[in-house]
Scaffold this motif. Structure first.
Motif, PDB file in Angstrom:
ATOM      1  N   VAL A  31       0.781  -1.248   0.000  1.00  0.00           N
ATOM      2  CA  VAL A  31       0.000   0.000   0.000  1.00  0.00           C
ATOM      3  C   VAL A  31       0.812   1.297   0.000  1.00  0.00           C
ATOM      4  O   VAL A  31       0.231   2.377  -0.132  1.00  0.00           O
ATOM      5  N   SER A  37       0.420   3.375  13.278  1.00  0.00           N
ATOM      6  CA  SER A  37       1.282   4.106  14.216  1.00  0.00           C
ATOM      7  C   SER A  37       1.306   3.396  15.555  1.00  0.00           C
ATOM      8  O   SER A  37       2.367   3.190  16.146  1.00  0.00           O
ATOM      9  N   GLU A  57      -8.257  -0.221  21.812  1.00  0.00           N
ATOM     10  CA  GLU A  57      -8.852  -0.014  20.486  1.00  0.00           C
ATOM     11  C   GLU A  57     -10.365   0.116  20.623  1.00  0.00           C
ATOM     12  O   GLU A  57     -11.007  -0.708  21.265  1.00  0.00           O
ATOM     13  N   ASP A  86      -2.015   9.950  11.836  1.00  0.00           N
ATOM     14  CA  ASP A  86      -2.986  10.887  11.264  1.00  0.00           C
ATOM     15  C   ASP A  86      -3.540  11.889  12.279  1.00  0.00           C
ATOM     16  O   ASP A  86      -3.958  12.979  11.901  1.00  0.00           O
TER      17      ASP A  86
HETATM   18  C1  LIG Z   1      -9.774   3.713   2.594  1.00  0.00           C
HETATM   19  C2  LIG Z   1      -8.361   4.157   2.869  1.00  0.00           C
HETATM   20  C3  LIG Z   1      -7.360   3.771   1.999  1.00  0.00           C
HETATM   21  C4  LIG Z   1      -6.044   4.144   2.251  1.00  0.00           C
HETATM   22  N1  LIG Z   1      -5.072   3.721   1.397  1.00  0.00           N
HETATM   23  C5  LIG Z   1      -3.783   3.987   1.679  1.00  0.00           C
HETATM   24  C6  LIG Z   1      -2.741   3.477   0.863  1.00  0.00           C
HETATM   25  O1  LIG Z   1      -2.975   2.798  -0.134  1.00  0.00           O
HETATM   26  N2  LIG Z   1      -1.453   3.768   1.202  1.00  0.00           N
HETATM   27  C7  LIG Z   1      -1.158   4.507   2.302  1.00  0.00           C
HETATM   28  O2  LIG Z   1       0.022   4.683   2.591  1.00  0.00           O
HETATM   29  N3  LIG Z   1      -2.118   5.036   3.082  1.00  0.00           N
HETATM   30  C8  LIG Z   1      -3.426   4.790   2.787  1.00  0.00           C
HETATM   31  N4  LIG Z   1      -4.422   5.318   3.590  1.00  0.00           N
HETATM   32  C9  LIG Z   1      -4.041   6.182   4.720  1.00  0.00           C
HETATM   33  C10 LIG Z   1      -3.557   5.356   5.916  1.00  0.00           C
HETATM   34  O3  LIG Z   1      -4.359   4.218   6.074  1.00  0.00           O
HETATM   35  C11 LIG Z   1      -3.567   6.190   7.180  1.00  0.00           C
HETATM   36  O4  LIG Z   1      -2.771   7.321   6.980  1.00  0.00           O
HETATM   37  C12 LIG Z   1      -3.025   5.393   8.377  1.00  0.00           C
HETATM   38  O5  LIG Z   1      -3.790   4.239   8.602  1.00  0.00           O
HETATM   39  C13 LIG Z   1      -2.996   6.234   9.640  1.00  0.00           C
HETATM   40  O6  LIG Z   1      -2.576   5.442  10.721  1.00  0.00           O
HETATM   41  P1  LIG Z   1      -2.864   5.828  12.233  1.00  0.00           P
HETATM   42  O7  LIG Z   1      -2.094   4.829  13.024  1.00  0.00           O
HETATM   43  O8  LIG Z   1      -2.582   7.250  12.438  1.00  0.00           O
HETATM   44  O9  LIG Z   1      -4.405   5.643  12.468  1.00  0.00           O
HETATM   45  P2  LIG Z   1      -5.591   4.704  11.961  1.00  0.00           P
HETATM   46  O10 LIG Z   1      -5.158   3.676  10.981  1.00  0.00           O
HETATM   47  O11 LIG Z   1      -6.667   5.619  11.562  1.00  0.00           O
HETATM   48  O12 LIG Z   1      -6.019   3.925  13.289  1.00  0.00           O
HETATM   49  C14 LIG Z   1      -6.524   4.596  14.406  1.00  0.00           C
HETATM   50  C15 LIG Z   1      -7.211   3.600  15.302  1.00  0.00           C
HETATM   51  O13 LIG Z   1      -7.530   4.228  16.527  1.00  0.00           O
HETATM   52  C16 LIG Z   1      -8.824   3.855  16.930  1.00  0.00           C
HETATM   53  N5  LIG Z   1      -9.372   4.898  17.796  1.00  0.00           N
HETATM   54  C17 LIG Z   1      -9.839   6.117  17.450  1.00  0.00           C
HETATM   55  N6  LIG Z   1     -10.246   6.791  18.522  1.00  0.00           N
HETATM   56  C18 LIG Z   1     -10.031   5.988  19.583  1.00  0.00           C
HETATM   57  C19 LIG Z   1     -10.249   6.128  20.976  1.00  0.00           C
HETATM   58  N7  LIG Z   1     -10.765   7.251  21.485  1.00  0.00           N
HETATM   59  N8  LIG Z   1      -9.932   5.089  21.791  1.00  0.00           N
HETATM   60  C20 LIG Z   1      -9.407   3.937  21.278  1.00  0.00           C
HETATM   61  N9  LIG Z   1      -9.178   3.765  19.962  1.00  0.00           N
HETATM   62  C21 LIG Z   1      -9.477   4.783  19.128  1.00  0.00           C
HETATM   63  C22 LIG Z   1      -9.589   3.698  15.649  1.00  0.00           C
HETATM   64  O14 LIG Z   1     -10.723   2.871  15.816  1.00  0.00           O
HETATM   65  C23 LIG Z   1      -8.522   3.087  14.748  1.00  0.00           C
HETATM   66  O15 LIG Z   1      -8.559   1.683  14.826  1.00  0.00           O
HETATM   67  C24 LIG Z   1      -5.747   4.968   3.354  1.00  0.00           C
HETATM   68  C25 LIG Z   1      -6.767   5.380   4.218  1.00  0.00           C
HETATM   69  C26 LIG Z   1      -8.067   4.978   3.996  1.00  0.00           C
HETATM   70  C27 LIG Z   1      -9.156   5.424   4.930  1.00  0.00           C
END
Ligand SMILES: Cc1cc2nc3c(=O)[nH]c(=O)nc-3n(C[C@H](O)[C@H](O)[C@H](O)COP(=O)(O)OP(=O)(O)OC[C@H]3O[C@@H](n4cnc5c(N)ncnc54)[C@H](O)[C@@H]3O)c2cc1C
Ligand SMILES: Cc1cc2nc3c(=O)[nH]c(=O)nc-3n(C[C@H](O)[C@H](O)[C@H](O)COP(=O)(O)OP(=O)(O)OC[C@H]3O[C@@H](n4cnc5c(N)ncnc54)[C@H](O)[C@@H]3O)c2cc1C
Ligand code: SF4
Ligand code: SF4
Ligand code: FES
Lengths: 278, 469
Positions: free
Chosen positions: B98, B158, B177, B438
Motif C-alpha cells: 500500500v 502508528s 482499540e 494521522d
Molecule cells: C480507505 C483508505 C485507503 C487508504 N489507502 C492507503 C494506501 O494505499 N497507502 C497509504 O500509505 N495510506 C493509505 N491510507 C491512509 C492510511 O491508512 C492512514 O494514513 C493510516 O492508517 C494512519 O494510521 P494511524 O495509526 O494514524 O491511524 P488509523 O489507521 O486511523 O487507526 C486509528 C485507530 O484508533 C482507533 N481509535 C480512534 N479513537 C479511539 C479512541 N478514542 N480510543 C481507542 N481507539 C481509538 C480507531 O478505531 C482506529 O482503529 C488509506 C486510508 C483509507 C481510509
C-alpha cells in the motif's frame, strides 16, 4: 465476552430484560448513555440504551424489544450465555441537573433509558412526572420501577385498560396545561418523539429527545448516524444521543431509519427459517 | 544456471507481476495482484544497480536498506532479505502493498530517470509473503522486563509500530482499540482485494505473542480518560487516526443511498457486508454509483462498489486526472476494472425521490488542467451543469480529527482538532504523553504513521529510562 447474569421476559412476547456483566462500562456509565453490542463473530453491531447501571455489582441492564434478526437472536439467549462484544459507555450523558419540574415521556423500549435518567433527575433535586403510553395494560413495562423514581405517574392506553384512554400526547398536554413543566424528556420510537415535540412546542417547553439513528461504530467514524439539527448536520453517536427535539428534522431521521428495510427483512426471515420459527 | 556475473543487459521495463484478470476480479474480493514468484522476484531484484548514494533509501520514510535487501534476494537468501527489511519496517507485507511507492522509494530510484524504476514495493511484499509461508514465525525476543507500563491508544499502523518497539524494549504495553477488531484503517478501511485481512491479523498476533495486551471495544475518552491513563501507566502513545468523515454541505446529503466512504468501507471490510446475509450487516449498492473524491479512499470505495455488483461506477473529481492523489497502481487497476472517470467535475446537489438518491447534479470546472503545481482552485464554469443518474453516492472528500479522546483530555494542546506534537519525538504538551500518525499530521500514509510510531517509541523509551534514574 460478557456473561448474561439475569434474563427475564418483561412483557410477552417480545420485550426482555437482561443484566449483563460489564464492570468497566458500569464503572463509567451515566444515565442517557448507551452501549453497542455484537453477539457473535458474524453479528451486527447494534446500539442499546442503558436501562440500569450498577458500578458496585459491575453490571449493566438492558431492555430489548425483539424486532429483527439481532434482537431476535438476543431473545433466544439464556442466562449464562455470553455476548461477544459490549462497547461503551457511548454518547453523552443526559444533563440531569436540578431542572425543576421534569416530565418524562416514554414509549416502547424508550422506558428503558428513562429509568436511570429519571433517577438521576430526582437525585439532583428535580420533581419527576412520568407519562407512559402503551396500546393496552398488558403491554406496559417497568411501571413499578418508574413509580419508584417518580413523584407522579400518568398512564395512557389506547383501549383504556389502564390509566386514561388515549395516547401519550393527550396526557402530556393535559399535564402541561394544568401544572406546566420546565423540561420534557421523550424517548421512544421516532414518530412518538416527533408527536411529543409537536405537543410541547405551543407551550414553549424545552424538550429533549434521545435519537435512535442507525449506527455502526458509535465513535464518530462512519457518519451513518447523521441527523439534521436546525441547520447543522450532527452525528447522533458523539454529538448526542440527546438533542433539542424542536430542532430535529424528524422526517429525515424516520426516512434514514428505513434505509435497510428490505435487507433487514431478508436477514430476519432467513434466520427464522433456519430456526423453524414462524 | 547463473554461474558468472556478465555485464548483464538491463531490462528497461520492470518484471511484470501476475494479476487476476480484470473481468473476473471486478466482481470478487480476492487480492488483485498475485505477487512475484521466486524466479520473477530474483529477476526483478537483479535489475537493481546497487547505487552507492542510495537515493531510494532517502525516498523511503523509514529508510529501509533497499540495495542491501535486494542484494540478498539476488543471491537467493530471502530470509536475510526479510531480516534486513524488518530491521527498519515492522509491517513489510502491508507497506509492499500500500505504500505510494511512486512518490517514495521508487520515485527516487536511479533507474527511474531513464527506465522504469526497480519494483521495490513488489520485492518487499515478496520477501514478507515468503517469510509468512516459509519462515518460522518471526516473533522477536523482548528485552528483560523494565517494569514500566505504557498505554497505546489506537491500533492503526502508528500504534502497532509503537507497541512493537516498546514491547521489544521490555516495556509492558497495553493497547486500547475502540472497535472490536484491531488494525485501524488497515482493517476497516483498506479493502480485502488490496490488503488481505489475514495479513493484518497475523501482525496483530505477533504483537500478542510479544506480550502486548490488546483491549478491544475500549473507547479512550469514554471508558478511560487520558488523565486516568496517566494515573495507571508510566507513559502513553496516542495514535487514534483522523477518522471523522467530512461531507460537502450540499443539498441532499442526508438522502438514503448517500454514504461516507468510511461507512461504506466499514460495512464492507470490518463488518463483512459483502458476505451479507451470511454476516448480519447489510450494505446497499445500487446499479449506478458515484464516488466523490480522487484519493485512495475514493478509489477503494469505487472498486468496492464495483465488486458489490454495481453496473456503472463513476469517479467524480474536481481536478484533472494528473492530480488524482490515489496511488498510480490503483488508478490503473481501477481503469482496467471499468471505472468511469468524470474529471474536472464538482457535485453541486444530490437529487432525491421518495427519500432516496436519484441523480447527482454537477458542474464542470475550468482552469483545472493548469492546476498541476500551484494550488490554484479550479472554478465552476457557468452554464455547464449536468446530471448523472445514480442510486448511490459515496463521499470520499477527506476526514477530520475525532474529538472523543482529545475533547476530554485537559491540558492537551490541539491545532484545529489535531494533536500538537514534536515531529521528531511525538512529544505533546503533557509530560509522558506522545502522539503520532494521522491524529497529528491529518490524513497521510501508512508508512508515515509507522515512522511516527517508531520515533515516539524511541522517545518514550528515553523518557522512561530517565524516569527510572
Ligand atoms: C480507505 C483508505 C485507503 C487508504 N489507502 C492507503 C494506501 O494505499 N497507502 C497509504 O500509505 N495510506 C493509505 N491510507 C491512509 C492510511 O491508512 C492512514 O494514513 C493510516 O492508517 C494512519 O494510521 P494511524 O495509526 O494514524 O491511524 P488509523 O489507521 O486511523 O487507526 C486509528 C485507530 O484508533 C482507533 N481509535 C480512534 N479513537 C479511539 C479512541 N478514542 N480510543 C481507542 N481507539 C481509538 C480507531 O478505531 C482506529 O482503529 C488509506 C486510508 C483509507 C481510509
Ligand atoms: C442510541 C440508541 C439506543 C437504543 N436503545 C435501544 C434499547 O434500549 N432497546 C431496544 O430494544 N432497542 C434500542 N435501540 C434500537 C435497536 O438498536 C434496534 O432495534 C436494533 O438495532 C434492531 O436490530 P435487529 O437486527 O434486531 O432488527 P432489524 O430488522 O435489523 O432492524 C429493525 C429496525 O431497527 C433499526 N436498526 C437496525 N439496525 C440498526 C443499527 N445498527 N443501529 C440502530 N438502529 C438500527 C432500524 O430502524 C430498523 O428498521 C436503540 C437505538 C439507538 C440508536
Ligand atoms: S516501506 Fe514503503 S517507501 Fe519504504 S521501501 Fe518499503 S515500499 Fe518503499
Ligand atoms: S536507486 Fe534503484 S537501482 Fe539504485 S540502489 Fe536503489 S533500488 Fe537499486
Ligand atoms: S455510528 Fe458511526 S458515526 Fe455515529
Amino acid at each position: 465476552m460478557h456473561k448474561i447474569l439475569e434474563k427475564k421476559l418483561l412483557r410477552p412476547p417480545d420485550v426482555f430484560f437482561y443484566k449483563v456483566s460489564a464492570p468497566q462500562v458500569a464503572a463509567k456509565a451515566k444515565a442517557g448513555q448507551f452501549v453497542i453490542i455484537r453477539l457473535h463473530e458474524k453479528g451486527e453491531r447494534i446500539p442499546l440504551s442503558l436501562a440500569g447501571i450498577d458500578p458496585a455489582g459491575g453490571t449493566i441492564s438492558l431492555i430489548v424489544m425483539a424486532v429483527g434478526k439481532t434482537t431476535g437472536e438476543m431473545a433466544a439467549l439464556k442466562e449464562g450465555d455470553e455476548i461477544r462484544d459490549v462497547c461503551g459507555p457511548l454518547g453523552n450523558p443526559t444533563h440531569t441537573e436540578n431542572a425543576g419540574r421534569v416530565i418524562l415521556a416514554g414509549g416502547g423500549f424508550g422506558i428503558a433509558p428513562l429509568y436511570p435518567i429519571g433517577k438521576a433527575f430526582r437525585e439532583a433535586g428535580s420533581r419527576v412526572v412520568s407519562v407512559m403510553g402503551a396500546r393496552s395494560k398488558s403491554l406496559l413495562i417497568y411501571e413499578k420501577e418508574m413509580r419508584d423514581i417518580s413523584d407522579k405517574v400518568l398512564i395512557t392506553t389506547d383501549d383504556g385498560s389502564a390509566g386514561m384512554k388515549g395516547i401519550i400526547t393527550d396526557a402530556l398536554k393535559g399535564e402541561l396545561e394544568s401544572c406546566g413543566a420546565d423540561t420534557v424528556m421523550a424517548v421512544g420510537p421516532a414518530p412518538m418523539m416527533k408527536a411529543v415535540c409537536e405537543a410541547t412546542r405551543p407551550f414553549g417547553v424545552k424538550t429533549i429527545v434521545s435519537l435512535n439513528a442507525i449506527m455502526i461504530d458509535g465513535t464518530g467514524m462512519c457518519g451513518g448516524c447523521r441527523v439534521r439539527i436546525g441547520d447543522k448536520t450532527k452525528f447522533a453517536c458523539i454529538d448526542g444521543p440527546d438533542f433539542d427535539g424542536h430542532l430535529v428534522d424528524w422526517d429525515g431521521l424516520i426516512n434514514r431509519q428505513k434505509m435497510y428495510k428490505a435487507e433487514e427483512k431478508e436477514s430476519f426471515e432467513a434466520w427464522k427459517k433456519r430456526h423453524n420459527l414462524s | 544456471m547463473a554461474e558468472e556475473k556478465k555485464p548483464k543487459k538491463l531490462n528497461p521495463k520492470r518484471t511484470a507481476v501476475q494479476e487476476q484478470d480484470p473481468a473476473l476480479r471486478r466482481r470478487n474480493f480476492e487480492e488483485v495482484s498475485l505477487g512475484y514468484s521466486a524466479e520473477e522476484a530474483v529477476l526483478e531484484a537483479s535489475r537493481c544497480l546497487g547505487c552507492r548514494n542510495k537515493p531510494c533509501v532517502a525516498g523511503c520514510p523509514v529508510s529501509v536498506p533497499i540495495p542491501e535487501f535486494i542484494a540478498a534476494m539476488v543471491s537467493g537468501d530471502f530470509a536475510e532479505a526479510y531480516r534486513i527489511i524488518r530491521s527498519a519496517n515492522v509491517l513489510p507485507a502491508v507497506c509492499g502493498r500500500v505504500c505510494p511507492q511512486e512518490n517514495q522509494c521508487e520515485g527516487a530510484c536511479t533507474l527511474g530517470k531513464k527506465h522504469e524504476p526497480v519494483a521495490i514495493g513488489r520485492l518487499e511484499r515478496f520477501c514478507a509473503d515468503w517469510r509468512m509461508k516459509n519462515g518460522a514465525r518471526a516473533v522477536p525476543e523482548p528485552a528483560a522486563p523494565t517494569g514500566m507500563k505504557v498505554a497505546v491508544v489506537g491500533s492503526g499502523p502508528s500504534g502497532i509500530t509503537c507497541a512493537y518497539d516498546l514491547a521489544r524494549l521490555g516495556h509492558k504495553v497495553t493497547m486500547l482499540e475502540a472497535l472490536h477488531e484491531p488494525g485501524g484503517v488497515l482493517f476497516y478501511g483498506i479493502p480485502e482485494f488490496r490488503l488481505p485481512k489475514k495479513i493484518v491479523t497475523a501482525e496483530i498476533d505477533t504483537l500478542r505473542q510479544m506480550g502486548v495486551q490488546i483491549m478491544t471495544n475500549a473507547v479512550a475518552g469514554k471508558i478511560i480518560t487520558l488523565e486516568e491513563i496517566m494515573g495507571r501507566f508510566d507513559a502513553c502513545f496516542i495514535g487514534v487516526g483522523a477518522g471523522l468523515p467530512r461531507f460537502m454541505g450540499i443539498p441532499g446529503e442526508d438522502l438514503n443511498g448517500v454514504y461516507s466512504a468510511n461507512e461504506f468501507l466499514t460495512r464492507t471490510n470490518l463488518m463483512r457486508g459483502y458476505l451479507f446475509p451470511e454476516y448480519d450487516t447489510p450494505i446497499r449498492t445500487g446499479k449506478r454509483v458515484a464516488v466523490i473524491g480522487g484519493g485512495n479512499v475514493a478509489m477503494d470505495s469505487a472498486r468496492t462498489a464495483m465488486r458489490l455488483g454495481a453496473d456503472e461506477v463513476t469517479l467524480v473529481y474536481r481536478r484533472s486526472e494528473a492530480e488524482l492523489p490515489a496511488r498510480a497502481e490503483e488508478v490503473h487497476h481501477g481503469k482496467e476494472e471499468g471505472l468511469r472517470f468524470e474529471m474536472c467535475t464538482l457535485p453541486t446537489k444530490i437529487i432525491g425521490e421518495d427519500g432516496w438518491v436519484k441523480a447527482i447534479e454537477c458542474v464542470r470546472m475550468e482552469l483545472c488542467e493548469m492546476d498541476q503545481s500551484g494550488r490554484r482552485r479550479p472554478n465552476p464554469m457557468a452554464g455547464s451543469e449536468f446530471e448523472i443518474p445514480v442510486d448511490t453516492v459515496i463521499m470520499a472528500i477527506g476526514t477530520g480529527a475525532n474529538p472523543l479522546l482529545t475533547g476530554t483530555a485537559t491540558g492537551l494542546v490541539l491545532n484545529r482538532g489535531y494533536i500538537q506534537a514534536d515531529p521528531e519525538t511525538g512529544k505533546t504538551s503533557i509530560p509522558g504523553v506522545y502522539a503520532g500518525g494521522d491524529i497529528v499530521t491529518g490524513a497521510a500514509t501508512v508508512i508515515s504513521a509507522m515512522g511516527a510510531g517508531r520515533k515516539a517509541a524511541r522517545a518514550i523509551h528515553e523518557y522512561l529510562s530517565s524516569m527510572k534514574r
